[in-house]
Design a protein around this motif. Structure first.
Motif, PDB file in Angstrom:
ATOM      1  N   ARG A 267       0.828  -1.203   0.000  1.00 20.45           N
ATOM      2  CA  ARG A 267       0.000   0.000   0.000  1.00 20.45           C
ATOM      3  C   ARG A 267       0.866   1.258   0.000  1.00 20.45           C
ATOM      4  NH1 ARG A 267      -4.244   1.404   4.783  1.00 20.45           N
ATOM      5  NH2 ARG A 267      -2.269   1.786   5.856  1.00 20.45           N
ATOM      6  N   GLN A 271       0.857   3.879  -3.257  1.00 15.94           N
ATOM      7  CA  GLN A 271       0.414   5.268  -3.144  1.00 15.94           C
ATOM      8  C   GLN A 271       1.489   6.258  -3.576  1.00 15.94           C
ATOM      9  OE1 GLN A 271      -0.626   5.386   1.011  1.00 15.94           O
ATOM     10  NE2 GLN A 271      -2.729   4.679   0.657  1.00 15.94           N
ATOM     11  N   ARG A 272       2.705   5.761  -3.835  1.00 18.04           N
ATOM     12  CA  ARG A 272       3.830   6.634  -4.193  1.00 18.04           C
ATOM     13  C   ARG A 272       4.567   6.057  -5.398  1.00 18.04           C
ATOM     14  NH1 ARG A 272       3.015   5.923   1.048  1.00 18.04           N
ATOM     15  NH2 ARG A 272       3.014   7.731   2.488  1.00 18.04           N
TER      16      ARG A 272
END
Length: 296
Positions: A267, A271-272
């Motif tokens: 996760r 997200q990056r």
């Protein structure tokens, strides 16, 4: 070389370093850098970070300290200082090594927050909301949501916090240290008249009337849903460390389950994507450089 007393305000994030820094910075005989200074690169590289042609250049850190802290308009300062935070063992060690090597005369003001659950919750709250400080009189519309903190993340944080404190406190063997307790001094409102702080840096004690407002510090129970559970966990970790249990043993005992660890990392990087690509490219570049050195 400046004849003024050199000092550094240091502690973990959300431990009260800003309040102490602002108290000192407002004194008419103190010249201090307004912004927080990063341990790395200041104490690890100096201005070498800016000199690409000569990456091994290591100018006098003490001269750089004087230059950076002389920005305030004080004709003849009696004390010059800056604020730094150490949020990891690596930065704490880099701070201790850099100060011991380059600033043997600097005085250290160490901030310690006894309630690590509140400190961790304050950090998470600020990271999630982007609000790093509220003061008396500000709108209540910006009130933070309640949080349920991850017990595994907190356990890792608490274990590391005690290691950071041990590293910083060990500097009393080589430096003068004034330790200030967050709960005893800041929450009780004693800081504006905390004469020992001004005496420690060698300036005249006075009431800090330049502090025009007071920072809000709501009870941690009001925004941390599982505060009592984490407080019990904190106490168990503290007792174990005091009884000589190794930090590595505690990390294993309170480690996040494997599946949750995999999910958490997936996760995080999901997200990056840009940062993930950058780190992958950096790792490949380092690997190729190492491979070429081996071949040669």
């Amino acid at each position: 070389m400046s004849s003024a007393t050199r000092y550094m305000v240091v502690g973990m994030p959300r431990s009260g370093t800003t309040a102490v820094h602002n108290t000192l910075r407002g004194h008419p005989s103190v010249s201090a850098l307004h912004k927080e200074v990063a341990v790395d690169p200041f104490l690890t590289q100096g201005v070498a970070i800016f000199t690409r042609k000569h990456p091994k250049t290591r100018p006098s850190i003490s001269s750089l300290f004087d230059l950076m802290t002389s920005t305030q308009s004080v004709a003849e300062p009696e004390a010059q200082g800056m604020k730094l935070t150490t949020g990891s063992n690596e930065r704490a060690r880099a701070f201790a090594e850099g100060v011991r090597t380059h600033l043997p005369d600097v005085r250290i003001i160490l901030l310690v927050r006894r309630d690590l659950v509140a400190q961790f919750g304050s950090l998470v709250k600020s990271q999630e909301t982007g609000v790093w400080g509220r003061h008396v009189g500000e709108s209540k519309v910006r009130s933070a949501p309640t949080l349920e903190l991850n017990r595994y993340e907190f356990a890792e944080y608490a274990i590391e916090a005690y290691q950071i404190r041990r590293i910083l406190r060990s500097m009393q063997d080589s430096h003068q240290i004034l330790e200030i307790g967050y709960e005893e001094v800041l929450l009780s409102g004693n800081l504006p008249t905390h004469d020992s702080l001004f005496n420690f840096v060698g300036v005249e004690p006075r009431r800090a009337n330049w502090l025009t407002d007071r920072k809000l510090s709501p009870p941690p129970e009001s925004y941390i849903e599982n505060y009592q559970q984490l407080l019990s966990l904190h106490n168990r970790i503290k007792r174990s460390l005091e009884n000589g249990v190794a930090p590595e043993t505690l990390r294993s005992a309170y480690a996040r389950p494997l599946l949750e660890t995999i999910w958490q990392k997936a996760r995080f990087w999901g997200q990056r994507p840009g940062y993930a690509a950058y780190r992958l490219e950096e790792a490949l570049r380092d690997w190729m450089s190492e491979d070429r050195r081996t071949d040669s």
